[in-house]
Every structure is written in structure tokens, then in C-alpha cells.
Design a protein around this motif. Structure first.
Motif, mmCIF file in Angstrom:
data_model
loop_
_atom_site.group_PDB
_atom_site.id
_atom_site.type_symbol
_atom_site.label_atom_id
_atom_site.label_comp_id
_atom_site.label_asym_id
_atom_site.label_seq_id
_atom_site.Cartn_x
_atom_site.Cartn_y
_atom_site.Cartn_z
ATOM 1 N N ASN A 80 0.899 -1.191 0.077
ATOM 2 C CA ASN A 80 -0.031 -0.072 0.072
ATOM 3 C C ASN A 80 0.691 1.242 -0.038
ATOM 4 O O ASN A 80 0.288 2.413 -0.311
ATOM 5 C CB ASN A 80 -0.836 0.075 1.387
ATOM 6 N N THR A 81 2.011 1.228 0.602
ATOM 7 C CA THR A 81 3.061 2.338 0.714
ATOM 8 C C THR A 81 3.969 2.285 -0.511
ATOM 9 O O THR A 81 4.779 3.268 -0.440
ATOM 10 C CB THR A 81 3.340 2.470 2.056
ATOM 11 N N ALA A 82 3.998 1.674 -1.338
ATOM 12 C CA ALA A 82 5.023 1.677 -2.458
ATOM 13 C C ALA A 82 5.034 2.857 -3.338
ATOM 14 O O ALA A 82 6.159 3.044 -3.952
ATOM 15 C CB ALA A 82 4.805 0.126 -3.421
ATOM 16 N N THR A 83 3.903 3.356 -3.589
ATOM 17 C CA THR A 83 3.882 4.448 -4.386
ATOM 18 C C THR A 83 3.611 5.745 -3.743
ATOM 19 O O THR A 83 3.484 6.748 -4.296
ATOM 20 C CB THR A 83 2.712 4.248 -5.417
ATOM 21 N N THR A 84 4.003 5.988 -2.404
ATOM 22 C CA THR A 84 3.915 7.143 -1.799
ATOM 23 C C THR A 84 4.741 8.086 -2.204
ATOM 24 O O THR A 84 4.862 9.218 -1.901
ATOM 25 C CB THR A 84 4.049 6.898 -0.092
ATOM 26 N N TRP A 85 5.861 7.693 -2.615
ATOM 27 C CA TRP A 85 7.298 8.653 -3.132
ATOM 28 C C TRP A 85 6.401 9.489 -4.443
ATOM 29 O O TRP A 85 7.050 10.528 -4.419
ATOM 30 C CB TRP A 85 8.173 7.860 -3.595
ATOM 31 N N MET A 86 5.396 9.310 -4.889
ATOM 32 C CA MET A 86 4.756 9.972 -5.859
ATOM 33 C C MET A 86 3.796 10.826 -5.433
ATOM 34 O O MET A 86 3.458 11.827 -6.307
ATOM 35 C CB MET A 86 3.863 8.965 -6.884
ATOM 36 N N PHE A 87 3.601 11.043 -4.186
ATOM 37 C CA PHE A 87 2.675 12.207 -3.593
ATOM 38 C C PHE A 87 3.080 13.510 -4.016
ATOM 39 O O PHE A 87 2.160 14.436 -4.182
ATOM 40 C CB PHE A 87 2.537 11.936 -2.117
ATOM 41 N N ASN A 88 4.440 13.671 -3.787
ATOM 42 C CA ASN A 88 4.667 15.300 -3.979
ATOM 43 C C ASN A 88 4.425 15.740 -5.332
ATOM 44 O O ASN A 88 3.880 16.695 -5.790
ATOM 45 C CB ASN A 88 6.088 15.382 -3.751
ATOM 46 N N GLN A 89 4.700 14.616 -6.507
ATOM 47 C CA GLN A 89 4.632 15.061 -7.725
ATOM 48 C C GLN A 89 2.982 15.082 -8.122
ATOM 49 O O GLN A 89 2.595 15.861 -8.604
ATOM 50 C CB GLN A 89 5.012 13.928 -8.680
#
Length: 125
Positions: free
Chosen positions: A59-68
């Protein structure tokens, strides 16, 4: 060959020693069964923690994309002027043809006049 015989007192001591050994064996067996139950409980807990950890990681694998995503949403909001649109009041009509002085506060009123519809109103009737 000489045979050593045991007296009645010595035979009783051997039976007492064997009885104590049996009691110790039963206590050790019960403690091992208790330990085995604890190990199984711990194993089940560790397995559930491992499964939950895998779910959290998925579920947190894509949290790095939140900023973008936030930056793109902000750009999109600025592009469509989300915060400046005002719905027309009942006294202003429902968005029908308006003259150059009337407006509903939308993005069309902020710049040059542009057509409201690309298809005539009675086209579909």
C-alpha cells in the motif's frame, strides 16, 4: 559368579527412585507441551505480522509519487481555476445565452468573450 541380593529396604529405595524419575519425566513432558503451545502461538502472531507488513509495503510502495501528484493537482487547479468559479444564482438564470455585460463568474468572464456552446441549442430538439 556371585549374585548380590538386595534387601527389602534397598528394593523400596529403587522403586522410590523410579517413581521420582517418572514424576520428573511427566513434569518435563508437560513443560515441553506448554512450550510447544507458546511457540505455535508466537509463530501464528509472527505470520500475521509478516502478512500485515507485506500489505503495508504494497500500500505504501507508491507514496514517493505524492509530491509529484500534489504539484500536478495544483497545476490542474490553476489551469481550470477551481477556486474562482461561482455557480449562477437563480436570479441570473441557468447559464443560458447571456449578453456581454452578464456573466456567472466563471473562467469565461475573466478574459475575452468566447462562445458558450459549439452546437446550437435547438440542434438536439
Amino acid at each position: 559368579m556371585k549374585l548380590l541380593a538386595l534387601g527389602p529396604q534397598q528394593t523400596t529405595l529403587w522403586w522410590v527412585a523410579l517413581g521420582i524419575g517418572l514424576v520428573v519425566e511427566l513434569v518435563a513432558l508437560s513443560l515441553l507441551e506448554f512450550l510447544l503451545g507458546l511457540v505455535k502461538t508466537i509463530d501464528a502472531g509472527v505470520l500475521s505480522v509478516w502478512e500485515m507488513g507485506k500489505r503495508v509495503a504494497a500500500n505504501t510502495a507508491t507514496t514517493w509519487m505524492f509530491n509529484q501528484t500534489a504539484q500536478l493537482a495544483e497545476e490542474l487547479g490553476r489551469e481550470v481555476s477551481v477556486g474562482t468559479y461561482k455557480a449562477p444564482l437563480a436570479s441570473q438564470g441557468n447559464g443560458g445565452p447571456q449578453g456581454p455585460s452578464q456573466g456567472n463568474g466563471g473562467p469565461q468572464d475573466q478574459g475575452a468573450e468566447r462562445p458558450r456552446r459549439s452546437v446550437p441549442r435547438n440542434y438536439l430538439a
